[in-house]
Every structure is written in C-alpha cells, then in structure tokens.
Design a protein around this motif. Structure first.
Motif, PDB file in Angstrom:
ATOM      1  N   PHE A 345      -0.075   7.205   6.647  1.00  0.00           N
ATOM      2  CA  PHE A 345       1.221   6.567   5.362  1.00  0.00           C
ATOM      3  C   PHE A 345       0.428   6.419   4.070  1.00  0.00           C
ATOM      4  O   PHE A 345      -0.994   5.121   4.204  1.00  0.00           O
ATOM      5  N   ARG A 346       0.862   6.841   3.243  1.00  0.00           N
ATOM      6  CA  ARG A 346       0.053   6.302   2.382  1.00  0.00           C
ATOM      7  C   ARG A 346       0.761   6.599   0.818  1.00  0.00           C
ATOM      8  O   ARG A 346       2.115   7.184   0.277  1.00  0.00           O
ATOM      9  N   SER A 347       0.784   4.722   0.583  1.00  0.00           N
ATOM     10  CA  SER A 347       1.775   4.331  -0.261  1.00  0.00           C
ATOM     11  C   SER A 347       1.052   4.907  -1.735  1.00  0.00           C
ATOM     12  O   SER A 347       0.104   5.371  -2.019  1.00  0.00           O
ATOM     13  N   ILE A 348       1.658   5.385  -3.118  1.00  0.00           N
ATOM     14  CA  ILE A 348       1.665   5.817  -4.242  1.00  0.00           C
ATOM     15  C   ILE A 348       2.394   5.213  -5.333  1.00  0.00           C
ATOM     16  O   ILE A 348       3.957   4.612  -5.398  1.00  0.00           O
ATOM     17  N   ALA A 349       1.450   4.001  -5.935  1.00  0.00           N
ATOM     18  CA  ALA A 349       2.191   3.135  -6.432  1.00  0.00           C
ATOM     19  C   ALA A 349       1.377   2.623  -7.927  1.00  0.00           C
ATOM     20  O   ALA A 349       1.488   3.396  -9.375  1.00  0.00           O
ATOM     21  N   ARG A 350      -0.146   2.361  -8.122  1.00  0.00           N
ATOM     22  CA  ARG A 350      -0.545   1.754  -8.988  1.00  0.00           C
ATOM     23  C   ARG A 350      -0.982   3.190  -9.553  1.00  0.00           C
ATOM     24  O   ARG A 350      -1.504   3.421 -10.641  1.00  0.00           O
ATOM     25  N   ASN A 373      -2.393  -2.601   6.120  1.00  0.00           N
ATOM     26  CA  ASN A 373      -3.011  -2.104   4.997  1.00  0.00           C
ATOM     27  C   ASN A 373      -2.544  -2.581   3.486  1.00  0.00           C
ATOM     28  O   ASN A 373      -1.677  -2.436   3.140  1.00  0.00           O
ATOM     29  N   ASP A 374      -3.750  -3.146   3.128  1.00  0.00           N
ATOM     30  CA  ASP A 374      -3.591  -2.595   1.819  1.00  0.00           C
ATOM     31  C   ASP A 374      -4.388  -2.695   0.513  1.00  0.00           C
ATOM     32  O   ASP A 374      -3.592  -1.762   0.061  1.00  0.00           O
ATOM     33  N   ASP A 375      -5.714  -2.293   0.636  1.00  0.00           N
ATOM     34  CA  ASP A 375      -6.272  -1.675  -0.611  1.00  0.00           C
ATOM     35  C   ASP A 375      -7.066  -0.439   0.051  1.00  0.00           C
ATOM     36  O   ASP A 375      -7.331  -1.151   0.992  1.00  0.00           O
ATOM     37  N   VAL A 382      -3.500   2.672   2.595  1.00  0.00           N
ATOM     38  CA  VAL A 382      -3.269   4.238   3.179  1.00  0.00           C
ATOM     39  C   VAL A 382      -3.224   3.794   4.836  1.00  0.00           C
ATOM     40  O   VAL A 382      -3.949   2.605   5.272  1.00  0.00           O
ATOM     41  N   ILE A 383      -2.904   3.994   5.479  1.00  0.00           N
ATOM     42  CA  ILE A 383      -2.888   4.233   7.520  1.00  0.00           C
ATOM     43  C   ILE A 383      -2.852   5.034   7.424  1.00  0.00           C
ATOM     44  O   ILE A 383      -1.508   5.554   7.914  1.00  0.00           O
ATOM     45  N   GLN A 384      -3.591   5.266   8.497  1.00  0.00           N
ATOM     46  CA  GLN A 384      -4.105   6.169  10.077  1.00  0.00           C
ATOM     47  C   GLN A 384      -3.827   5.602  11.041  1.00  0.00           C
ATOM     48  O   GLN A 384      -4.325   4.995  11.245  1.00  0.00           O
ATOM     49  N   TRP A 385      -2.776   5.846  11.625  1.00  0.00           N
ATOM     50  CA  TRP A 385      -2.347   5.865  12.571  1.00  0.00           C
ATOM     51  C   TRP A 385      -2.045   6.875  13.984  1.00  0.00           C
ATOM     52  O   TRP A 385      -1.671   7.650  13.658  1.00  0.00           O
ATOM     53  N   THR A 386      -1.667   6.133  15.078  1.00  0.00           N
ATOM     54  CA  THR A 386      -1.547   7.138  16.454  1.00  0.00           C
ATOM     55  C   THR A 386      -0.602   6.446  17.164  1.00  0.00           C
ATOM     56  O   THR A 386      -0.597   4.936  17.402  1.00  0.00           O
ATOM     57  N   CYS A 387       0.386   7.372  17.179  1.00  0.00           N
ATOM     58  CA  CYS A 387       1.972   6.472  18.318  1.00  0.00           C
ATOM     59  C   CYS A 387       1.691   6.309  19.092  1.00  0.00           C
ATOM     60  O   CYS A 387       1.050   7.119  19.980  1.00  0.00           O
ATOM     61  N   ARG A 411       6.478   5.312  -3.772  1.00  0.00           N
ATOM     62  CA  ARG A 411       6.349   6.215  -3.067  1.00  0.00           C
ATOM     63  C   ARG A 411       5.254   6.245  -1.881  1.00  0.00           C
ATOM     64  O   ARG A 411       4.392   5.903  -1.927  1.00  0.00           O
ATOM     65  N   ILE A 412       6.046   6.769  -0.718  1.00  0.00           N
ATOM     66  CA  ILE A 412       5.261   6.672   0.371  1.00  0.00           C
ATOM     67  C   ILE A 412       5.355   7.944   1.180  1.00  0.00           C
ATOM     68  O   ILE A 412       6.826   8.315   1.439  1.00  0.00           O
ATOM     69  N   GLU A 413       4.036   8.720   1.178  1.00  0.00           N
ATOM     70  CA  GLU A 413       4.293   9.976   2.252  1.00  0.00           C
ATOM     71  C   GLU A 413       3.523   9.487   2.891  1.00  0.00           C
ATOM     72  O   GLU A 413       2.576   9.019   3.357  1.00  0.00           O
ATOM     73  N   ILE A 414       4.192  10.501   4.140  1.00  0.00           N
ATOM     74  CA  ILE A 414       3.973  10.240   5.534  1.00  0.00           C
ATOM     75  C   ILE A 414       3.804  11.690   5.445  1.00  0.00           C
ATOM     76  O   ILE A 414       4.260  12.624   5.904  1.00  0.00           O
ATOM     77  N   ASN A 415       2.396  12.395   6.327  1.00  0.00           N
ATOM     78  CA  ASN A 415       2.129  13.395   6.660  1.00  0.00           C
ATOM     79  C   ASN A 415       1.015  13.406   7.570  1.00  0.00           C
ATOM     80  O   ASN A 415       0.524  12.442   8.282  1.00  0.00           O
TER      81      ASN A 415
END
Length: 444
Positions: A345-350, A373-375, A382-387, A411-415
């Motif tokens: 999960f990656r946020s795109i703002a700044r 996650n903050d920074d 960015v969050i690297q997550w395992t379901c 924007r949040i991109e989930i790849n």
C-alpha cells in the motif's frame, strides 16, 4: 593492478582539466515565442560549441565564446514550448558541463528598477508581466498594478527553483493603504517557492512585494516573479487516471472558484504528468502533477469517512483517490484479499505537492486495527502487508496532524509485491543536484 590505476589516472586528469564548468545562465528565463540573448558564466568555457537541451521547445541560434569564463548565445523559444523549467548543458571537445536550467514563461520580461523598497516607491508595471529581480539583504521589492473590482491578481515566484542559491522567497499582496491581503512563504505545490492570489475588493492600486523570508538576501538571490490575472489554484482532482483517458479535472483553491478543464492523458504510464490550469486564455506558470497508471481506481465519496460506510475498491491491484477535507478528516476503503497475499500500500500525496502528510492504516472488516505507517523514506507512507486470512479488510488514510483542507489530495496505490532492484545517487546540495553525480567516460 598498479598499471590499471595509473592508466585510469592518466585518462581522468585531462578530462577533469578541460571539462567546462557552467556556473550561471543569465537571464534565467524568457518568454514563449521569442529569441533571447543568454550569457554563460563559468570556467573552462573555451571551445564550447553547443548547448544540449533535455526538453523540446528551445533551440540554439549561435554561440560565441568570449574567453574561458564567459560566452553568449541566442535561445529561440518556440511558441508552444512547455512552460517552466528546461534543463541544459554546454558541450565542447573537453566534455559537457553540469546540468543547469532555463525557465520559460508566457509573459514579457520586465527588469526590476531600483529604488522600489517601499510601497511609495513601488515600481509600476502592467498586468501579465514577469519581473526579473534580485532580493538583496533586508530588501523589499515592491511592484504596483492597477485593478478593477473583482479582477484576479496572482503572483508566483521562481526563486529556489532557479537553483542559484538557498533563496527562500516570500510573496505578499497589499492594498492601496498597505494592508496585507494575502501572503505566502512556502506553498506545498511549489515546495519552497511561493504564490498568492486574490480577487480585488475594489478598484485601485495594489502592490506585490517579494523578499527573502528572513530578510537575509544577497546579490545571488535572483528571482522571476510572474504577476497577472492567471489562475493559480492549489490542487487538482482527481489525482490520476488511466493512459489515454479523457478526463475532466477540477482545479481547486483559486479565489475565483473551481476551474474545470478536460485533458487527454498520454498513452503510456507516467508517475508524474503535468497539468497546467488555464482560464480566459491565461495559464498558470507552473503545473499540477498527477499519476497516469493502468490501475482501476475508485474516488472517495460523501460517506467514505467511516469504517462502516467505506467506499469499495475493485479487485487488487487497484488505486483509491480523494481529498481529506473539512467534515471528513479521514477516508476509508474496503477491499478483499486472500490468505498470504502480500500487497504493498503506497500513499502518494507530498510526492505530488499535496500538503497532506498521509498516515495509512489497515484494519479488519470489523474495524479492528492491524498495522499502520506514517513516513517511509519520505513524508508519504508505505505498508508492506501479508493477508492473514481470506476476507474483507479496510484501509484508512488521514493526515498525521489531523489537518484537513480542500487541497489535501491523495492517491493510494495497492500493488502486489514483486522482486525489484533500485539504485539512486543522493542529492548532496539542494541547489546543485548534479554534484558528485557525473564521471568522465573516455572515447573508445
């Protein structure tokens, strides 16, 4: 080994000795559709014979070397050149110089005329002009324009972006009595540069004042100040789209209200694609940045501010977009995942000039907190997550300080996670991005 080292040194010394050094380009910019005489200042400029441009729109019409430290050239700026920064290097038999910039604007250039240090001494200029000036020590530079009631007045400065020195510019608009109507030091859209924009409350004269924010200017603090009736919104919605799509975007934050404009996005994905807002034939001097990606996306909505009423995302991988605004201090999105799936999960703002400092968190379907996650290598998270199990989950985005605003876009991109290799060379000087990033390669 010893002979190899000697051979390398023998090759490196001549390259270092004759490589041209470009310290300064003057003037730092010019107007669309004109020919501009440009002076180059540096070291070892003997023999330079061309300029290498990295963006289309500027061509070289002759170059004359005066001595090893100065040269002149003529730049022909196409009428359809892209506004903003154009990168260039000088080239000759000894090699190529450091990367420097030349800025393209829409308006005629006016030179600063001293004295203009007080509102009573303000330099009178016409609307829709670009002033080239210098902010000296303890120096206010004042410019006067005449407006009708309701007329838009915008002012945007290129200062730190010129790459000359650590010049933190401040810009303000004053009314005829000297009262401050708008002021700005750093604008998130421009980072350490500034802009202001108002609608004139009445007929009369108005002043635009530019200075070094701490009154610690110098002769190196050059600037280009755009003054005119151009739109100057703070953000654009949505923050992305698919390659080849035609989308109506809304620019928000302009004092005259939202500016709607339709763009067709490029056919190839782009991490940062520029959009220039236009209104009544005038364009903002600098763009807003969006992401062009093939990911399916969902916008936030009026009810996406709670976990129970979260907006539903399409199947992963996908993207979410929205605004953290007043009355909606966070946004929630629901998604489905299978056990052991490992999305990022990656946020795109700044990164796209939003004032939002995003915090991402992942929750179970019932709202139970799982991780956040903050920074992560910067203000964006960015969050690297395992379901952990098959099912529905929630992702929340908010500002780190719980701030909101109409320009707090994201924007949040989930790849899906995949193996990759990345390499970078860090920037060691803010105004010299090429320091320690170049090396000579002998011919052959």
């Amino acid at each position: 080994m010893w002979r190899t080292a000697v051979t390398f040194s023998a090759l490196a010394l001549p390259l270092h000795a004759f490589t041209p050094v470009l310290g300064k380009v003057d003037p730092p910019g010019g107007q669309l559709g004109t020919e501009v005489q440009v002076n180059f200042y540096g070291e070892r400029l003997d023999g330079i014979n061309t300029a290498l441009f990295y963006e289309p729109g500027i061509t070289l019409n002759g170059i004359e070397v005066k001595d090893g430290k100065t040269a002149t050239a003529k730049f022909v700026i196409a009428p359809d050149a892209v506004l903003g920064e154009h990168s260039l290097r000088l080239s000759g038999p000894g090699g190529i110089s450091e990367l420097r910039s030349f800025w393209v604007g829409a308006f005629p250039t006016v030179a600063e005329a001293e004295p203009n240090g007080t509102t009573g001494q303000a330099q009178k200029i016409e609307m829709n002009r670009t002033v080239q000036g210098v902010a000296g020590d303890e120096d206010d530079d004042c410019y006067q324009v005449t407006l009708k009631k309701g007329q838009r007045l915008s002012a945007e400065v290129e200062a730190m972006r010129l790459g000359r020195t650590m010049f933190d510019a401040s810009v303000a608009i004053l009314d005829a009595k000297g009262f401050e109507l708008a002021t700005c030091d750093d604008a998130p859209l421009l980072r350490t540069d500034a802009f202001v924009s108002i609608l004139a409350p009445e007929d009369g004269d108005y002043r635009v004042v530019v200075r070094e924010a701490a009154y610690e200017g110098s002769n190196e603090c050059q600037y280009r100040l755009h003054i005119g009736g151009f739109p100057r919104p703070k953000a654009v919605i949505p923050t992305g789209g698919k390659p080849g799509e035609t989308i109506e975007f809304t620019f928000v934050g302009d004092p005259a209200g939202p500016v709607k404009q339709t763009f067709t996005l490029p056919a190839e994905p782009r991490e940062d694609f520029p959009l220039f807002p236009q209104h009544e034939g005038l364009s903002a001097p600098s763009p807003h940045w969006i992401t062009v990606s093939p990911l399916e996306s969902v916008r936030d909505n009026e009810t996406s501010n709670t976990a129970k009423t979260a907006a539903t995302l399409p199947p992963l991988p996908c993207a979410a977009m929205g605004v953290v605004e007043e009355g909606k201090p966070s946004d929630w999105f629901r998604f489905s995942a299978k056990k052991d799936r490992a999305p990022v999960f990656r946020s795109i703002a700044r990164a796209r000039r939003s004032p939002l400092d995003p915090v991402l968190s992942i929750h179970a379907a019932d709202g139970k907190y799982l991780t956040s996650n903050d920074d992560q290598g910067g203000p964006d998270s960015v969050i690297q997550w395992t379901c952990p199990a098959d099912g529905d989950y929630l992702v929340q985005v908010r500002d780190q300080l719980r701030r909101t605003g109409p320009d707090f876009t994201y924007r949040i991109e989930i790849n899906d996670r995949s193996p990759s290799i990345a390499s970078t060379l860090p920037t060691v000087e803010r105004v010299n991005t090429q320091k320690w990033k170049t090396f000579g390669v002998p011919r052959g």
